[in-house]
Design an enzyme around this catalytic site. Structure first.
Site, PDB file in Angstrom:
ATOM      1  N   LYS A  11       0.788  -1.041   0.164  1.00 35.34           N
ATOM      2  CA  LYS A  11      -0.020   0.099  -0.028  1.00 35.34           C
ATOM      3  C   LYS A  11       1.087   1.392   0.121  1.00 35.34           C
ATOM      4  O   LYS A  11       1.962   1.333   0.289  1.00 35.34           O
ATOM      5  CB  LYS A  11      -0.820  -0.168   1.321  1.00 35.34           C
ATOM      6  CG  LYS A  11      -0.346   0.015   2.780  1.00 35.34           C
ATOM      7  CD  LYS A  11       0.278   1.368   3.014  1.00 35.34           C
ATOM      8  CE  LYS A  11       0.732   1.450   4.482  1.00 35.34           C
ATOM      9  NZ  LYS A  11       1.462   2.541   4.823  1.00 35.34           N
ATOM     10  N   ASP A 144      -3.497  -1.224  10.808  1.00 36.29           N
ATOM     11  CA  ASP A 144      -3.996  -1.120   9.295  1.00 36.29           C
ATOM     12  C   ASP A 144      -4.069  -2.440   8.688  1.00 36.29           C
ATOM     13  O   ASP A 144      -4.521  -2.502   7.339  1.00 36.29           O
ATOM     14  CB  ASP A 144      -2.698  -0.365   8.550  1.00 36.29           C
ATOM     15  CG  ASP A 144      -1.397  -1.012   8.487  1.00 36.29           C
ATOM     16  OD1 ASP A 144      -1.237  -2.015   9.511  1.00 36.29           O
ATOM     17  OD2 ASP A 144      -0.356  -0.740   7.802  1.00 36.29           O
TER      18      ASP A 144
END
Length: 290
Positions: A11, A144
């Site tokens: 990411k 996350d």
């Protein structure tokens, strides 16, 4: 037969602002997550001998702290407590990892690995847990991890776990990888880290120049990162730190534009090209939407 190869995508944080700090030490954030078509590959073969083991773990972290192993055990323990029968104690898996996401680079490799393990074993063990349950399990491993489990680009607040799906423009990126691993804890514990960015609406954040509150501290503490960013800014003004690690993103509208700049890299710099995507490559491949 279930596919045993699962991608754990990287990411990027298109922006990252720190708006405060909780009493327990966790930082309050506003950030915009997007996936890359680039990631680690996990080969996962479930078994029913009760053993969970990671093969070829590269010796970069102990099994006790490895998020892959911890995720598998956490999922198994959740099911054992829920079902309370002896059969669930036989759930096991042999897992191997092909690592390409830089460690300590700020690309979320460890969290993505954990999320992929939870999704894959949920499928292979035929547990039929929904994404909400898996996200709650994943949150115990990292703030996350739920983002990777839910599989959509998102605006995140809180400690990074309050997610609002959003679909920014998909672009091409050079991800520059300085030869250094940076610990998130080291950055977040730095007394000089900026922690007072104003909490703004998403609409305001999207029209502002994107920045990363961690960049100044990282550049001050790590000369090699500062050297890389300084070179990049001369060629790509959009370059900035991504996440809390060492990697730097530079955005482009086309792959050709990215390749032209990559060809100019001096021999002391390394980077790779990847396209961003608003749907996780893992979810695309396995049509995960439950």
């Amino acid at each position: 037969m279930l596919n045993n190869k699962w991608i754990a995508p990287a990411k990027i944080n298109l922006f990252l602002y720190i708006t405060g700090r909780k009493k327990n030490g966790y930082h309050l954030l506003q950030t915009l997550y997007q996936f890359l078509n680039y990631g680690d590959i996990l080969t996962i073969n479930s078994n029913f001998n009760g053993r969970i083991q990671l093969i070829h773990n590269y010796n970069f972290i102990s099994d006790e702290k490895n998020l892959i192993i911890r995720a598998a055990h956490l999922l198994k323990n959740f099911v054992m407590q829920k079902n309370k029968n002896t059969l669930t104690s036989l759930l096991g898996a042999n897992i191997s990892l092909k690592k390409v996401i830089p460690i300590g680079g700020g690309l979320g490799g460890g969290s993505s690995n954990a999320a992929t393990v939870l999704i894959a074993l949920n499928k292979q063990w035929k547990l039929n847990l929904n994404l909400n349950i898996l996200a709650n399990i994943g949150l115990k491993l990292g703030a996350d991890v739920p983002f990777f489990i839910r599989g959509k680009s998102a605006f995140a607040e809180g400690i990074g776990d309050c997610l609002l799906p959003i679909f920014p423009k998909e672009k091409w990126y050079i991800i520059t990888v300085p030869p250094i691993n940076i610990s998130t804890a080291d950055i977040f514990n730095d007394p000089n880290l900026k922690r007072n960015s104003p909490r703004l609406s998403l609409l305001k954040l999207l029209v502002m120049p994107f920045k990363n509150d961690c960049e100044l501290i990282v550049r001050k503490r790590f000369v090699i990162v500062d050297k890389h960013i300084s070179w990049l800014l001369k060629h790509i003004p959009s370059s900035r730190l991504t996440g809390t690690g060492s990697c730097i993103l530079s955005e482009f509208d086309t792959e050709d534009d990215a390749r032209k700049i990559l060809s100019l890299f001096p021999n002391w710099m390394y980077g790779f090209i990847a396209k961003s995507t608003n749907i996780s490559p893992l979810h695309k491949k396995f049509l995960i939407d439950y």
